[in-house]
Design a protein around this motif. Structure first.
Motif, PDB file in Angstrom:
ATOM      1  N   LEU A 294       0.820  -1.209   0.000  1.00  0.00           N
ATOM      2  CA  LEU A 294       0.000   0.000   0.000  1.00  0.00           C
ATOM      3  C   LEU A 294       0.853   1.258   0.000  1.00  0.00           C
ATOM      4  CD1 LEU A 294      -2.784  -1.040   2.533  1.00  0.00           C
ATOM      5  CD2 LEU A 294      -3.149  -0.421   0.117  1.00  0.00           C
ATOM      6  N   THR A 295       1.953   1.247   0.697  1.00  0.00           N
ATOM      7  CA  THR A 295       2.760   2.456   0.846  1.00  0.00           C
ATOM      8  C   THR A 295       3.854   2.577  -0.215  1.00  0.00           C
ATOM      9  OG1 THR A 295       4.189   1.318   2.444  1.00  0.00           O
ATOM     10  CG2 THR A 295       2.344   2.586   3.317  1.00  0.00           C
ATOM     11  N   ALA A 296       4.114   1.514  -0.958  1.00  0.00           N
ATOM     12  CA  ALA A 296       5.188   1.556  -1.957  1.00  0.00           C
ATOM     13  C   ALA A 296       4.692   1.883  -3.348  1.00  0.00           C
ATOM     14  CB  ALA A 296       5.931   0.214  -1.986  1.00  0.00           C
ATOM     15  N   SER A 297       3.373   1.893  -3.544  1.00  0.00           N
ATOM     16  CA  SER A 297       2.838   2.179  -4.874  1.00  0.00           C
ATOM     17  C   SER A 297       1.526   2.940  -4.749  1.00  0.00           C
ATOM     18  CB  SER A 297       2.607   0.873  -5.642  1.00  0.00           C
ATOM     19  OG  SER A 297       1.454   0.209  -5.164  1.00  0.00           O
ATOM     20  N   SER A 298       1.078   3.455  -5.904  1.00  0.00           N
ATOM     21  CA  SER A 298      -0.198   4.170  -5.945  1.00  0.00           C
ATOM     22  C   SER A 298      -1.277   3.341  -6.634  1.00  0.00           C
ATOM     23  CB  SER A 298      -0.022   5.506  -6.683  1.00  0.00           C
ATOM     24  OG  SER A 298       0.482   5.286  -7.991  1.00  0.00           O
ATOM     25  N   SER A 299      -1.053   2.034  -6.731  1.00  0.00           N
ATOM     26  CA  SER A 299      -2.036   1.151  -7.368  1.00  0.00           C
ATOM     27  C   SER A 299      -3.349   1.210  -6.598  1.00  0.00           C
ATOM     28  CB  SER A 299      -1.526  -0.293  -7.384  1.00  0.00           C
ATOM     29  OG  SER A 299      -0.318  -0.393  -8.101  1.00  0.00           O
ATOM     30  N   GLY A 313     -12.320  -5.986  -2.438  1.00  0.00           N
ATOM     31  CA  GLY A 313     -11.676  -4.882  -1.750  1.00  0.00           C
ATOM     32  C   GLY A 313     -12.197  -4.711  -0.336  1.00  0.00           C
ATOM     33  N   ALA A 314     -13.466  -5.067  -0.134  1.00  0.00           N
ATOM     34  CA  ALA A 314     -14.068  -4.905   1.193  1.00  0.00           C
ATOM     35  C   ALA A 314     -13.408  -5.828   2.219  1.00  0.00           C
ATOM     36  CB  ALA A 314     -15.565  -5.175   1.112  1.00  0.00           C
ATOM     37  N   SER A 315     -13.203  -7.078   1.829  1.00  0.00           N
ATOM     38  CA  SER A 315     -12.583  -8.012   2.775  1.00  0.00           C
ATOM     39  C   SER A 315     -11.139  -7.607   3.065  1.00  0.00           C
ATOM     40  CB  SER A 315     -12.629  -9.442   2.216  1.00  0.00           C
ATOM     41  OG  SER A 315     -11.944  -9.530   0.980  1.00  0.00           O
ATOM     42  N   PHE A 316     -10.440  -7.081   2.058  1.00  0.00           N
ATOM     43  CA  PHE A 316      -9.074  -6.603   2.269  1.00  0.00           C
ATOM     44  C   PHE A 316      -9.062  -5.397   3.202  1.00  0.00           C
ATOM     45  CE2 PHE A 316      -5.499  -3.865   0.716  1.00  0.00           C
ATOM     46  CZ  PHE A 316      -4.467  -4.644   1.205  1.00  0.00           C
ATOM     47  N   THR A 317     -10.014  -4.491   3.001  1.00  0.00           N
ATOM     48  CA  THR A 317     -10.098  -3.310   3.863  1.00  0.00           C
ATOM     49  C   THR A 317     -10.350  -3.709   5.306  1.00  0.00           C
ATOM     50  OG1 THR A 317     -10.886  -1.894   2.062  1.00  0.00           O
ATOM     51  CG2 THR A 317     -11.405  -1.199   4.319  1.00  0.00           C
ATOM     52  N   ARG A 318     -11.218  -4.697   5.517  1.00  0.00           N
ATOM     53  CA  ARG A 318     -11.483  -5.158   6.890  1.00  0.00           C
ATOM     54  C   ARG A 318     -10.218  -5.742   7.505  1.00  0.00           C
ATOM     55  NH1 ARG A 318     -16.389  -6.871   4.511  1.00  0.00           N
ATOM     56  NH2 ARG A 318     -15.574  -8.997   4.229  1.00  0.00           N
ATOM     57  N   ALA A 319      -9.451  -6.495   6.705  1.00  0.00           N
ATOM     58  CA  ALA A 319      -8.229  -7.096   7.216  1.00  0.00           C
ATOM     59  C   ALA A 319      -7.202  -6.020   7.582  1.00  0.00           C
ATOM     60  CB  ALA A 319      -7.636  -8.051   6.179  1.00  0.00           C
ATOM     61  N   VAL A 320      -7.036  -5.017   6.708  1.00  0.00           N
ATOM     62  CA  VAL A 320      -6.080  -3.940   6.990  1.00  0.00           C
ATOM     63  C   VAL A 320      -6.497  -3.162   8.231  1.00  0.00           C
ATOM     64  CG1 VAL A 320      -5.117  -1.769   6.125  1.00  0.00           C
ATOM     65  CG2 VAL A 320      -5.334  -3.740   4.594  1.00  0.00           C
ATOM     66  N   ARG A 321      -7.798  -2.939   8.372  1.00  0.00           N
ATOM     67  CA  ARG A 321      -8.281  -2.226   9.558  1.00  0.00           C
ATOM     68  C   ARG A 321      -7.989  -3.039  10.823  1.00  0.00           C
ATOM     69  NH1 ARG A 321     -12.113   1.850   9.864  1.00  0.00           N
ATOM     70  NH2 ARG A 321     -12.805   1.445   7.727  1.00  0.00           N
ATOM     71  N   ARG A 322      -8.135  -4.362  10.708  1.00  0.00           N
ATOM     72  CA  ARG A 322      -7.849  -5.214  11.869  1.00  0.00           C
ATOM     73  C   ARG A 322      -6.360  -5.174  12.223  1.00  0.00           C
ATOM     74  NH1 ARG A 322      -9.410  -9.484   9.743  1.00  0.00           N
ATOM     75  NH2 ARG A 322      -7.474 -10.635   9.366  1.00  0.00           N
ATOM     76  N   TRP A 323      -5.509  -5.131  11.211  1.00  0.00           N
ATOM     77  CA  TRP A 323      -4.060  -5.148  11.443  1.00  0.00           C
ATOM     78  C   TRP A 323      -3.529  -3.807  11.947  1.00  0.00           C
ATOM     79  CZ3 TRP A 323      -3.431  -7.316   5.844  1.00  0.00           C
ATOM     80  CH2 TRP A 323      -3.746  -8.686   5.841  1.00  0.00           C
ATOM     81  N   THR A 324      -4.060  -2.709  11.380  1.00  0.00           N
ATOM     82  CA  THR A 324      -3.450  -1.401  11.624  1.00  0.00           C
ATOM     83  C   THR A 324      -4.373  -0.387  12.291  1.00  0.00           C
ATOM     84  OG1 THR A 324      -4.114  -0.506   9.470  1.00  0.00           O
ATOM     85  CG2 THR A 324      -2.044  -1.752   9.552  1.00  0.00           C
ATOM     86  N   PRO A 328      -7.183   1.179   4.348  1.00  0.00           N
ATOM     87  CA  PRO A 328      -6.051   1.332   3.426  1.00  0.00           C
ATOM     88  C   PRO A 328      -5.815   2.760   2.969  1.00  0.00           C
ATOM     89  CG  PRO A 328      -7.334  -0.605   2.841  1.00  0.00           C
ATOM     90  CD  PRO A 328      -8.106   0.114   3.907  1.00  0.00           C
ATOM     91  N   THR A 329      -6.871   3.500   2.638  1.00  0.00           N
ATOM     92  CA  THR A 329      -6.689   4.863   2.125  1.00  0.00           C
ATOM     93  C   THR A 329      -6.051   5.765   3.178  1.00  0.00           C
ATOM     94  OG1 THR A 329      -9.000   5.276   2.756  1.00  0.00           O
ATOM     95  CG2 THR A 329      -8.545   4.755   0.444  1.00  0.00           C
ATOM     96  N   ARG A 330      -6.486   5.666   4.421  1.00  0.00           N
ATOM     97  CA  ARG A 330      -5.900   6.497   5.470  1.00  0.00           C
ATOM     98  C   ARG A 330      -4.473   6.073   5.766  1.00  0.00           C
ATOM     99  NH1 ARG A 330      -8.948   6.485  11.026  1.00  0.00           N
ATOM    100  NH2 ARG A 330     -10.678   7.050   9.625  1.00  0.00           N
ATOM    101  N   ALA A 336       2.298   8.676   3.260  1.00  0.00           N
ATOM    102  CA  ALA A 336       2.726   9.677   2.275  1.00  0.00           C
ATOM    103  C   ALA A 336       3.076  10.984   2.986  1.00  0.00           C
ATOM    104  CB  ALA A 336       1.628   9.899   1.249  1.00  0.00           C
ATOM    105  N   GLY A 337       2.259  11.355   3.986  1.00  0.00           N
ATOM    106  CA  GLY A 337       2.544  12.572   4.730  1.00  0.00           C
ATOM    107  C   GLY A 337       3.824  12.482   5.524  1.00  0.00           C
TER     108      GLY A 337
END
Length: 338
Positions: A294-299, A313-324, A328-330, A336-337
């Motif tokens: 997510l942080t190495a590309s703009s795909s 994408g929804a299941s991936f978003t739930r997984a990322v939210r659980r991990w971090t 993903p967008t935030r 990036a900031g």
């Protein structure tokens, strides 16, 4: 011979087999997939793989192509293909110097194998032994291959004349050892110690290579022993999780226990004692990979989700939210900031 970490070996150990298969028109990608290895492995000889997987790959090729395939493979693609081991041989002036360098650096090649070089009156013996329990067929296949590679260190110039004085190997459970004698040009005896052993004369060991040594641009230090991970069972599993996840799907507890030469109960108990579990290690690896992608590309997130093996994408978003604790967008904007 109980293991405390996952027995690993560099992918380069199987490269002579891969080269022979590809050059003889075999579907290498399919054979690697059938062995539980991703086709991309051919691009990374330093990639650690489970020793058990490498042995089963050699066993499958041997059963399909003949019991002396290890010797035939080495005659086609020899020790030069073995990653760092090949570099050390090419950087040597004589076979003796090559063996001395290789035995000192062998900890880089495999975690549960030992290679020794023992001088004696009139010559020296090179021995190789596995520190894991293997059946007679596996030992016959792997020791034949290893002994042929050892012999190639001396015969790599292609000169005529005797090179190998004696070979000791584990016999094939049905065929014995006589079928290998034409390949080595000497008697092949049953090993009495369980180790593969190849004996050379001083004249063969000290005969200079006809080719000039190739400068070695890689220092062999203790830092090269990363194949062992951090010395823990969990650390050695982390070393190969990216490879196993690249196949698609996740490694099971039973599969990982087989790689570790232990029961599933023992594997679970030892991981628990280290404060983790296989599912937790897989989750940590997936989390680290997702953040990196997510942080190495703009795909688009959907593409990253597909690359990670998620169906939506929804299941991936739930997984990322659980991990971090962030979508993903935030997460991407925050990195990036920074």
């Amino acid at each position: 011979m109980a293991t405390t970490t996952l027995p690993l070996v560099r992918a380069a150990a199987a490269f002579p087999f891969m080269i022979w298969l590809a050059d003889n028109g075999h579907p290498l990608d399919l054979l690697l997939q059938n062995a539980g290895l991703p086709p991309a492995l051919v691009a990374d000889p330093d990639q650690p793989i489970p020793l058990q997987v490498g042995i089963e790959f050699l066993r499958a090729v041997s059963r399909a192509e003949g019991p002396d395939i290890g010797c035939r493979v080495v005659a086609h693609a020899g020790v030069d293909q073995l990653g760092l081991i090949g570099l050390l041989v090419r950087a040597s002036r004589t076979p003796r110097e090559a063996f001395q360098l290789v035995t000192r650096a062998f900890f880089h090649h495999g975690s549960h194998e030992v290679l020794t070089f023992t001088p004696h009156a009139g010559g020296a013996t090179v021995r190789h032994v596995f520190r894991v329990p293997l059946d007679a067929e596996a030992l016959f296949i792997t020791q034949q291959f290893t002994a042929a590679l050892i012999a190639t260190v001396v015969t790599r110039d292609g000169r005529d004349g005797p090179a190998v004085e004696r070979v000791e190997l584990t016999p094939h459970p049905v065929l014995g050892l006589a079928l290998l004698e034409p390949h080595f040009g000497c008697e092949v005896r049953p090993t009495l110690t369980g180790a593969a052993a190849v004996t050379f004369s001083d004249a063969a060991l000290d005969r200079p290579y006809s080719q000039s040594p190739i400068p070695l641009d890689q220092q062999v230090t203790e830092g090269c022993a990363v194949i062992r991970g951090d010395g823990t069972l969990a650390g050695s599993i982390r070393t190969i999780l990216p490879l196993l996840l690249a196949r698609g799907g996740e490694p099971t507890l039973a599969e990982m226990a087989r790689f570790a030469f232990m029961s599933t109960r023992t594997l679970q108990r030892r991981l628990t004692a280290e404060g983790t579990s296989l599912s937790r290690l897989i989750e940590q690896e997936r989390s680290a990979r997702a953040v990196a992608l997510l942080t190495a590309s703009s795909s688009p997130v959907q593409e990253v989700a597909a690359e990670m093996g998620y169906g939506s994408g929804a299941s991936f978003t739930r997984a990322v939210r659980r991990w971090t604790s962030a979508p993903p967008t935030r997460l991407r904007k925050g990195r990036a900031g920074a």
